[in-house]
Enzyme design. Structure first.
Site, PDB file in Angstrom:
ATOM      1  N   ASP A 177      -4.273   4.022   4.540  1.00 12.54           N
ATOM      2  CA  ASP A 177      -4.834   3.871   3.197  1.00 12.54           C
ATOM      3  C   ASP A 177      -5.961   2.853   3.185  1.00 12.54           C
ATOM      4  O   ASP A 177      -6.992   3.050   2.531  1.00 12.54           O
ATOM      5  CB  ASP A 177      -3.726   3.467   2.220  1.00 12.54           C
ATOM      6  CG  ASP A 177      -4.241   3.294   0.800  1.00 12.54           C
ATOM      7  OD1 ASP A 177      -4.670   4.303   0.206  1.00 12.54           O
ATOM      8  OD2 ASP A 177      -4.241   2.162   0.294  1.00 12.54           O
TER       9      ASP A 177
ATOM     10  N   ALA B 104      -7.972   2.097   5.607  1.00 12.80           N
ATOM     11  CA  ALA B 104      -9.150   2.722   6.219  1.00 12.80           C
ATOM     12  C   ALA B 104      -9.855   3.626   5.229  1.00 12.80           C
ATOM     13  O   ALA B 104     -11.094   3.629   5.132  1.00 12.80           O
ATOM     14  CB  ALA B 104      -8.743   3.517   7.455  1.00 12.80           C
TER      15      ALA B 104
ATOM     16  N   ARG C 220      -9.786   3.494   1.923  1.00 15.54           N
ATOM     17  CA  ARG C 220     -10.339   2.766   0.773  1.00 15.54           C
ATOM     18  C   ARG C 220     -11.498   1.855   1.139  1.00 15.54           C
ATOM     19  O   ARG C 220     -12.403   1.654   0.327  1.00 15.54           O
ATOM     20  CB  ARG C 220      -9.240   1.948   0.104  1.00 15.54           C
ATOM     21  CG  ARG C 220      -8.152   2.777  -0.545  1.00 15.54           C
ATOM     22  CD  ARG C 220      -7.005   1.908  -1.028  1.00 15.54           C
ATOM     23  NE  ARG C 220      -7.438   0.940  -2.029  1.00 15.54           N
ATOM     24  CZ  ARG C 220      -6.705  -0.106  -2.418  1.00 15.54           C
ATOM     25  NH1 ARG C 220      -5.523  -0.326  -1.848  1.00 15.54           N
ATOM     26  NH2 ARG C 220      -7.153  -0.925  -3.339  1.00 15.54           N
TER      27      ARG C 220
ATOM     28  N   TYR D 223      -4.383  11.283  18.384  1.00 14.59           N
ATOM     29  CA  TYR D 223      -5.175  10.124  18.785  1.00 14.59           C
ATOM     30  C   TYR D 223      -5.839  10.313  20.141  1.00 14.59           C
ATOM     31  O   TYR D 223      -6.992   9.921  20.351  1.00 14.59           O
ATOM     32  CB  TYR D 223      -4.301   8.870  18.816  1.00 14.59           C
ATOM     33  CG  TYR D 223      -3.633   8.526  17.498  1.00 14.59           C
ATOM     34  CD1 TYR D 223      -4.145   8.991  16.282  1.00 14.59           C
ATOM     35  CD2 TYR D 223      -2.481   7.746  17.467  1.00 14.59           C
ATOM     36  CE1 TYR D 223      -3.536   8.672  15.082  1.00 14.59           C
ATOM     37  CE2 TYR D 223      -1.861   7.422  16.265  1.00 14.59           C
ATOM     38  CZ  TYR D 223      -2.392   7.896  15.081  1.00 14.59           C
ATOM     39  OH  TYR D 223      -1.788   7.586  13.898  1.00 14.59           O
TER      40      TYR D 223
ATOM     41  N   LEU E  74      -3.960   1.150  12.752  1.00 13.35           N
ATOM     42  CA  LEU E  74      -2.556   1.514  12.939  1.00 13.35           C
ATOM     43  C   LEU E  74      -1.636   0.332  12.620  1.00 13.35           C
ATOM     44  O   LEU E  74      -2.102  -0.811  12.510  1.00 13.35           O
ATOM     45  CB  LEU E  74      -2.335   1.962  14.390  1.00 13.35           C
ATOM     46  CG  LEU E  74      -3.118   3.192  14.839  1.00 13.35           C
ATOM     47  CD1 LEU E  74      -2.957   3.406  16.339  1.00 13.35           C
ATOM     48  CD2 LEU E  74      -2.672   4.431  14.067  1.00 13.35           C
TER      49      LEU E  74
ATOM     50  N   HIS F 151      -1.224  -2.073  18.015  1.00  8.09           N
ATOM     51  CA  HIS F 151      -2.615  -2.484  18.197  1.00  8.09           C
ATOM     52  C   HIS F 151      -3.003  -2.731  19.655  1.00  8.09           C
ATOM     53  O   HIS F 151      -4.051  -2.276  20.111  1.00  8.09           O
ATOM     54  CB  HIS F 151      -2.906  -3.731  17.362  1.00  8.09           C
ATOM     55  CG  HIS F 151      -2.961  -3.459  15.896  1.00  8.09           C
ATOM     56  ND1 HIS F 151      -3.117  -4.463  14.948  1.00  8.09           N
ATOM     57  CD2 HIS F 151      -2.887  -2.301  15.191  1.00  8.09           C
ATOM     58  CE1 HIS F 151      -3.137  -3.924  13.745  1.00  8.09           C
ATOM     59  NE2 HIS F 151      -2.993  -2.620  13.866  1.00  8.09           N
TER      60      HIS F 151
ATOM     61  N   LYS G  57      -6.567  -6.515  12.070  1.00  6.82           N
ATOM     62  CA  LYS G  57      -5.774  -7.706  12.347  1.00  6.82           C
ATOM     63  C   LYS G  57      -4.317  -7.460  11.944  1.00  6.82           C
ATOM     64  O   LYS G  57      -4.053  -6.631  11.060  1.00  6.82           O
ATOM     65  CB  LYS G  57      -6.376  -8.928  11.645  1.00  6.82           C
ATOM     66  CG  LYS G  57      -6.699  -8.721  10.154  1.00  6.82           C
ATOM     67  CD  LYS G  57      -5.474  -8.786   9.288  1.00  6.82           C
ATOM     68  CE  LYS G  57      -5.716  -8.200   7.937  1.00  6.82           C
ATOM     69  NZ  LYS G  57      -4.434  -7.840   7.288  1.00  6.82           N
TER      70      LYS G  57
ATOM     71  N   ASP H 204      -0.144 -10.485   8.234  1.00  8.11           N
ATOM     72  CA  ASP H 204      -1.040  -9.722   7.366  1.00  8.11           C
ATOM     73  C   ASP H 204      -2.145 -10.586   6.768  1.00  8.11           C
ATOM     74  O   ASP H 204      -3.319 -10.220   6.825  1.00  8.11           O
ATOM     75  CB  ASP H 204      -0.232  -9.063   6.255  1.00  8.11           C
ATOM     76  CG  ASP H 204      -1.069  -8.117   5.418  1.00  8.11           C
ATOM     77  OD1 ASP H 204      -1.781  -7.277   6.009  1.00  8.11           O
ATOM     78  OD2 ASP H 204      -1.021  -8.205   4.180  1.00  8.11           O
TER      79      ASP H 204
END
Length: 325
Positions: free
Chosen positions: A13, A15, A17, A58, A74, A79, A97, A178
């Protein structure tokens, strides 16, 4: 300059937005492909990028010779692996991040980057925003004298969204990973200093995910305090308090989403000046600067070495705060 052709690894989401739109809008960039197995999610991207190619997995995106760079949004625990896979496939990588979960992961990431000869970086957009570039320059110039204390807050409340990856331990969720990266990394970026010790770390967990953190730390020349939470009303700021002035960024992390990006400087004589950036998109600037570094070899504002320092501080906070209960 030839446009860097981008692929997006996963239809997150965030990515859809922000970052895919930024790639689509940035000079020197072309949003070329998206990897997702969901036609519904792909359709949301194709609304603003009608020519976007959609690949079913992917690996197919990494195998596409027409893609130069990959953006990875992801879940956190994926990551490191997918950054290394993309580098091995000959792609430049911009990964959300936190790009890693421990400082030791950076040994793997830096080795993979160096072996590939490609640019790999964490998507740490705030260092590309003029408010942070200005703040760093002001502090370096002595505009507030010697920095003696830094305090920061970043909070939002997603308690009701139990399925969110930020609230799930199996996806390496939590508030520090986050948004704590912003409160930690911003202090490091503006001052150029690295943390010495964590003097206090109070962490509150729910479902083995940190939802509140109060952190006190000591840097070489200043003390530091931060509150990071996924269970408080939205709030954000960072203040640099010197012996000759105070510098405050009132919307440092979600510029022009949470509020207007604004920097206020108060110095001796109680002279207050305010600068605002109401129309700057730091996501677009991040993509453009990434492309320039690839094309021209110029230094990138957030190399893996910088991100490693923030992860080191994060590891220290987790260690000081104790295990999840």
């Amino acid at each position: 300059m030839t446009s860097l052709r981008w692929g997006v690894l996963g239809a997150a989401d965030f990515a859809q937005r922000y970052m895919a739109r930024a790639i689509h809008a940035a000079d020197g960039a072309a949003l070329h492909a998206l990897a997702t197995s969901s036609p519904e999610k792909a359709a949301a991207f194709q609304k603003f990028a009608p020519g976007l190619r959609v690949l079913s997995d992917y690996d197919a995106l990494l195998d596409d010779p027409d893609i130069d760079a990959v953006y990875i949004p992801l879940p956190n625990h994926l990551h490191v692996d997918w950054t290394c896979k993309a580098l091995a496939a000959g792609k430049h990588v911009l990964c959300e991040k936190p790009i890693a979960l421990t400082e030791a992961d950076f040994d793997t990431l830096i080795a993979a980057r160096d072996a590939s000869g490609k640019l790999a970086a964490e998507a740490y957009m705030i260092v590309h925003h003029p408010q942070f570039i200005r703040a760093k320059a002001l502090v370096a110039s002595g505009a507030i004298g010697a920095v003696r204390h830094v305090d920061a807050v970043f909070s939002f409340n997603n308690a009701g969204d139990t399925g969110n990856i930020r609230n799930r331990p199996e996806t390496a969720g939590g508030g520090l990973r986050d948004i704590g990266v912003y409160t930690f990394g911003a202090a490091r970026f503006v001052t150029g200093q690295e943390v010495d010790t964590i003097s206090h770390a109070h962490l509150r967990y729910e479902n083995k995910v940190d939802v509140f953190a109060q952190v006190a730390a000591k840097f070489p020349d200043f003390t530091y305090n931060a509150v990071v939470s996924m269970r408080l009303h939205p709030r954000q700021y960072i203040t640099f308090h010197g012996d000759a002035g105070v510098l405050t960024l009132t919307c440092p992390f979600n510029a022009n989403v949470h509020d207007i990006a604004e920097l206020t400087l108060e110095n001796d004589g109680h002279v207050v000046t305010t600068e605002r950036w109401p129309a700057v998109n730091h996501y677009v600037l991040q993509v453009e600067n990434f492309g320039k570094s690839v094309a021209e070899g110029t230094a990138y504002a957030c190399p893996l070495e910088f991100s490693r320092g923030t992860q080191r501080m994060m590891d220290m906070v987790f260690a000081a705060g104790g295990p999840a209960s």
